[in-house]
Enzyme design. Sequence first.
Site, PDB file in Angstrom:
ATOM      1  N   HIS A 136       0.838  -1.202   0.000  1.00 14.47           N
ATOM      2  CA  HIS A 136       0.000   0.000   0.000  1.00 14.47           C
ATOM      3  C   HIS A 136       0.876   1.256   0.000  1.00 14.47           C
ATOM      4  O   HIS A 136       0.584   2.218  -0.721  1.00 14.47           O
ATOM      5  CB  HIS A 136      -0.908   0.018   1.228  1.00 14.47           C
ATOM      6  CG  HIS A 136      -2.160  -0.783   1.079  1.00 14.47           C
ATOM      7  ND1 HIS A 136      -2.167  -2.154   1.085  1.00 14.47           N
ATOM      8  CD2 HIS A 136      -3.466  -0.401   0.930  1.00 14.47           C
ATOM      9  CE1 HIS A 136      -3.413  -2.589   0.943  1.00 14.47           C
ATOM     10  NE2 HIS A 136      -4.219  -1.550   0.844  1.00 14.47           N
ATOM     11  N   HIS A 190       0.994  -3.044   9.319  1.00 14.36           N
ATOM     12  CA  HIS A 190       2.421  -2.952   8.998  1.00 14.36           C
ATOM     13  C   HIS A 190       3.162  -2.246  10.119  1.00 14.36           C
ATOM     14  O   HIS A 190       2.593  -1.444  10.867  1.00 14.36           O
ATOM     15  CB  HIS A 190       2.651  -2.183   7.695  1.00 14.36           C
ATOM     16  CG  HIS A 190       2.271  -2.953   6.468  1.00 14.36           C
ATOM     17  ND1 HIS A 190       3.033  -3.984   5.969  1.00 14.36           N
ATOM     18  CD2 HIS A 190       1.212  -2.831   5.640  1.00 14.36           C
ATOM     19  CE1 HIS A 190       2.457  -4.471   4.882  1.00 14.36           C
ATOM     20  NE2 HIS A 190       1.346  -3.799   4.668  1.00 14.36           N
TER      21      HIS A 190
END
Length: 468
Positions: A136, A190
């Site tokens: 992303h 993340h």
Amino acid sequence: MASSCSEAPGQLPQDVYDTVLPRWRSAIRNVILKAVECESPVLARMQNRFRNPWLDVYFLYTSSLGTHTFFMIALPILFFFGYHDLGRGLIFVLASGIYLSSFVKDLVCAPRPFSPPLTRLTIGTHHLEYGFPSTHSTNSVSLALFVFGHVHRAYTENSAMSDLAYCGSCVALVIYVISIVFGRLYLGMHSATDCIVGVALGAGVWGAYVMVCDTMELPCTIVPVCLLLVHFHPQPVDDCPCFEDAIAIISVILGAFVARWHSVYAGVDDRLLQTVMPGGHGADWTFGEKLRWCLIACLKVNVGIIIIFIWRLLAKSVLHLVLPPLFRALALCFDLPNRRFYTPATDYAHVPTENGLHPIPSVIDLPSAWEVSGVYAEDTRGGSVKRRGRGTTTKQDLGKGMIDVTEHPDCQGRELENGKGTTHPGAEVKHYDADVLTKVVVYAGIAIFAVEGVPVLFSLMGWGIKPW
């Protein structure tokens, strides 16, 4: 949704990775693993302090703006309306970022931040991939820099933008990047290390595009390079869907640039792809002309997307019927390449209709792709239960395609280096070798339809290509 260890890649016992991975890959993984261990409690404290329902919804749904599904629906629309250069540039930038991040994920096999202590919120199945680096973040940065380059050029060279529009565009791009990158931390998907490397990778992809954008349209180069990238994608330890993303996106590059090459050298570009949509002329449009233009624009978007989905469904069904017997016939003559976790055609009669890979959902997959899940993995620290990613190797830990290092102590990563892995004999069949070539053909075809086939159809129907 509860997540077990078997569902969380990168969290098998440590000695599995040390034994199965080549030494250099294991060393890189250990460095990233230490960063994840240090950052997980920090991210958990950040969540405890800042989380609220509004931010949950905001970051959860803005994360969809960095997904493959969003790009695969949005990108064809650029070609439907004649923005071919912009569309090809975006395909190169986004596809390169997705492939490289998927490549590194399967190379390093590093886990996402541990849950608990943090809470993981996700749309779809992104949590089933490895964590390092953040795709992303890579996509958002490369996309923002690409768009900024066009905006800055329009502002400085062509004087096509006002000061207010230029500043507004820059602010919007900054908000977009911050929403995606910080959102990956907020959602527990993340670590900061994942995002930092993802941001750097996205900037590097954009820089590479700037340097090679004028020399990347030769099919004699694009086709073999794309096929080699699919073949030499690293072998992961866990059954991670990163390879599926890589197949789909590389095939899109292949199809898009081959279609562009054909349209130019066959004269299709000059004859059919430069037509203008019906509407008014000049600056003054009547209400009827505006209404007609909007109606045709809506028809183009809907018909184009439907054609692409129909191609996907039909091509996938036909290839699943044709490829397995073809592979079995070829296997009688020579050894076919095969990836771990993918069952060879000699071991099955046909591909079940409900099976197949879904890195980019079709219209029938969208409901499951948008399912929102809060992932809380069982805390395996303390007591008699080993913490995930640590402990001794067991047969249960090695299931679902894992190399059994207790039965093959001499492997030492060679299976993963040369692309041949031993699969657990009792593993559930999830993937079939026919799926790999199926995805190459299907997604290359999607790109060909989007770049050339559907626009040519619109031009022949009198709907035009360019908006004005």
